[in-house]
Write a protein that holds these residues in place. Structure first.
Motif, PDB file in Angstrom:
ATOM      1  N   GLY A  48       0.818  -1.214   0.000  1.00 48.28           N
ATOM      2  CA  GLY A  48       0.000   0.000   0.000  1.00 48.28           C
ATOM      3  C   GLY A  48       0.845   1.255   0.000  1.00 48.28           C
ATOM      4  O   GLY A  48       0.567   2.206  -0.740  1.00 48.28           O
ATOM      5  N   VAL A  49       1.904   1.273   0.837  1.00 52.84           N
ATOM      6  CA  VAL A  49       2.787   2.444   0.892  1.00 52.84           C
ATOM      7  C   VAL A  49       3.476   2.647  -0.455  1.00 52.84           C
ATOM      8  O   VAL A  49       3.571   3.770  -0.959  1.00 52.84           O
ATOM      9  N   ALA A  50       3.960   1.540  -1.046  1.00 60.29           N
ATOM     10  CA  ALA A  50       4.630   1.643  -2.348  1.00 60.29           C
ATOM     11  C   ALA A  50       3.664   2.131  -3.423  1.00 60.29           C
ATOM     12  O   ALA A  50       4.011   2.973  -4.258  1.00 60.29           O
ATOM     13  N   LEU A  51       2.433   1.604  -3.375  1.00 59.24           N
ATOM     14  CA  LEU A  51       1.429   2.004  -4.363  1.00 59.24           C
ATOM     15  C   LEU A  51       1.050   3.467  -4.186  1.00 59.24           C
ATOM     16  O   LEU A  51       0.956   4.227  -5.162  1.00 59.24           O
ATOM     17  N   PHE A  52       0.844   3.870  -2.921  1.00 55.37           N
ATOM     18  CA  PHE A  52       0.496   5.260  -2.639  1.00 55.37           C
ATOM     19  C   PHE A  52       1.609   6.200  -3.095  1.00 55.37           C
ATOM     20  O   PHE A  52       1.359   7.230  -3.721  1.00 55.37           O
ATOM     21  N   HIS A  53       2.850   5.827  -2.792  1.00 54.51           N
ATOM     22  CA  HIS A  53       3.987   6.670  -3.183  1.00 54.51           C
ATOM     23  C   HIS A  53       4.089   6.752  -4.707  1.00 54.51           C
ATOM     24  O   HIS A  53       4.396   7.819  -5.261  1.00 54.51           O
ATOM     25  N   ARG A  54       3.807   5.644  -5.378  1.00 51.21           N
ATOM     26  CA  ARG A  54       3.871   5.652  -6.849  1.00 51.21           C
ATOM     27  C   ARG A  54       2.853   6.625  -7.432  1.00 51.21           C
ATOM     28  O   ARG A  54       3.179   7.424  -8.316  1.00 51.21           O
ATOM     29  N   TYR A  55       1.624   6.563  -6.923  1.00 47.90           N
ATOM     30  CA  TYR A  55       0.598   7.445  -7.461  1.00 47.90           C
ATOM     31  C   TYR A  55       0.852   8.897  -7.075  1.00 47.90           C
ATOM     32  O   TYR A  55       0.616   9.806  -7.872  1.00 47.90           O
ATOM     33  N   TYR A  56       1.352   9.114  -5.874  1.00 48.25           N
ATOM     34  CA  TYR A  56       1.657  10.495  -5.483  1.00 48.25           C
ATOM     35  C   TYR A  56       2.760  11.076  -6.365  1.00 48.25           C
ATOM     36  O   TYR A  56       2.735  12.253  -6.714  1.00 48.25           O
TER      37      TYR A  56
END
Length: 391
Positions: A48-56
């Protein structure tokens, strides 16, 4: 027993472990299950953190430079000419009298809200717009009344493709979130408002964005209306149309007056129509023969429709929307801000939503300045009504 047999050591039988009870087995299984769950939760959190950081990271993050750019008179003239050069001029005989113009400018300057000391520094050799008298930023609270917890996010719709291109702020909407009362208020700021622009001559509100980007626009909004912008989101119209197309279109009620502008050359009946992104953009932007009041009302209608649709979307649908639009968004929202918004979506769905515009009814009038049609307004009354409305 013989003496030899007596000397032989006794054989010890291996001690057997007592059989496990059912309770112990259950404990062991529960421990294994707990460890597996902890592992899965940690894995999901990391994903989730990796996905969130990617989209941000898809966003174009740009913090606001609080300094006001220093432009020469020639540069100012060039920017304003590019900004308004394609608009028809009003007849010269309708020009506001010079005495009336000076009186209006003076009254506006006296009504300005003073900016904080750390934000009010101006470049050298530029005229100061510092007011002689500065009213409070917002109306005072009644004794015993709870101070509302307000957040102001400025949404800027730009009329060009490319978020880093100098452009007009065709759409300016202040999204105010009142966490105390659970209310969201969308306030359109009409672009033709005649306002005082810090360090520059008085002009229309959207000139502030062209002259000094987000920083100058935010300072102008604060100086005139006392609204301290917390964050901004700038988006061009390509992203606007793509959002609506991803949503599969939006349903809007079109009047007979809307139809020729949305469906030129087509025979359509007034009523509810499903509009694609391109058609919704036509609906939101058409102005020919109509006032900016009606145009901004249509923009708020489209915006609230899109927000309500997005709040009801599934996770996979939201990911598809973000994949497309985030690269076309410029903002100073931090990762922490976005994470907080993500966790707040559930509660935001239950907030009451209302829309309005500045100037409020009965607080403005038409005028012509430099052969351009503008809206003059009672700043103090508009400030009062704004902060009253977002309580």
């Amino acid at each position: 027993m013989t003496q030899q047999e007596a000397k032989l050591p006794e054989e010890k039988l291996p001690e057997g472990k007592p059989p496990k009870t059912r309770k112990q087995k259950i404990k062991k299984i529960a421990l294994i299950v707990l460890l597996v769950l902890v592992y899965l939760i940690c894995t999901l959190l990391l994903i989730g953190v990796a996905l969130f950081h990617r989209y941000y990271s898809l966003l174009d993050y740009q913090s606001v430079d609080t300094s006001i750019p220093k432009l020469t008179e020639e540069e100012i003239s060039s920017v304003l000419s590019e900004l308004y050069g394609d608009e028809p001029l009003q007849p010269e005989e309708s020009e506001m009298e010079e005495d009336s113009r000076q009186a209006l400018d003076t009254s506006m300057e006296q009504a300005l809200v003073s900016t904080p000391a750390e934000e009010s520094e101006e470049p050298e050799d530029l005229p100061s717009e510092e007011p002689s008298q500065a009213p409070s930023k917002a109306p005072e609270q009644e004794p015993g009344e709870e101070e509302p917890e307000l957040s102001h996010v400025l949404v800027i719709g730009m009329d060009v493709s490319g978020i880093n291109t100098r452009a007009r702020s065709d759409t300016m909407i202040v999204v105010t979130i009142n966490e105390t009362t659970g209310k969201i208020v969308l306030t359109s700021l009409l672009r033709d408002l005649y306002v005082s622009i810090p360090a520059y001559p008085n002009n229309r509100l959207n000139a502030a964005f062209a002259l000094g980007n987000v920083a100058l626009l935010e300072k102008t909004i604060y100086a005139n209306f006392g609204i301290a912008i917390d964050r901004y989101i700038a988006i061009d119209f390509n992203a606007f149309t793509e959002i609506i197309d991803i949503l599969g279109g939006i349903e809007l009620t079109l009047t007979e007056e809307d139809l020729p502008h949305v469906f030129p050359g087509e025979a359509k009946e007034p009523g509810v129509h499903t509009l694609s992104g391109e058609l919704a953009l036509r609906y939101a932007r058409w102005r020919r023969g109509a006032s900016d009041f009606e145009r901004t009302e249509r923009q708020r209608t489209v915006m609230t429709t899109v927000i309500n649709r997005m709040l009801g979307m599934s996770f996979s649908e939201l990911l598809a929307v973000m994949e497309t639009i985030l690269p076309q968004v410029r903002t100073d929202l931090t990762e922490g801000d976005c994470l907080s918004i993500l966790f707040s979506v559930g509660s935001l769905r239950h907030y009451a939503m209302q829309t309005q515009r500045i100037p409020f009814p009965g607080t403005w009038e038409y005028a012509t300045v430099d052969r351009k049609s503008v809206l003059t307004l009672d700043l103090e009354e508009n400030r009062r009504q704004f902060f009253e409305s977002v309580k």
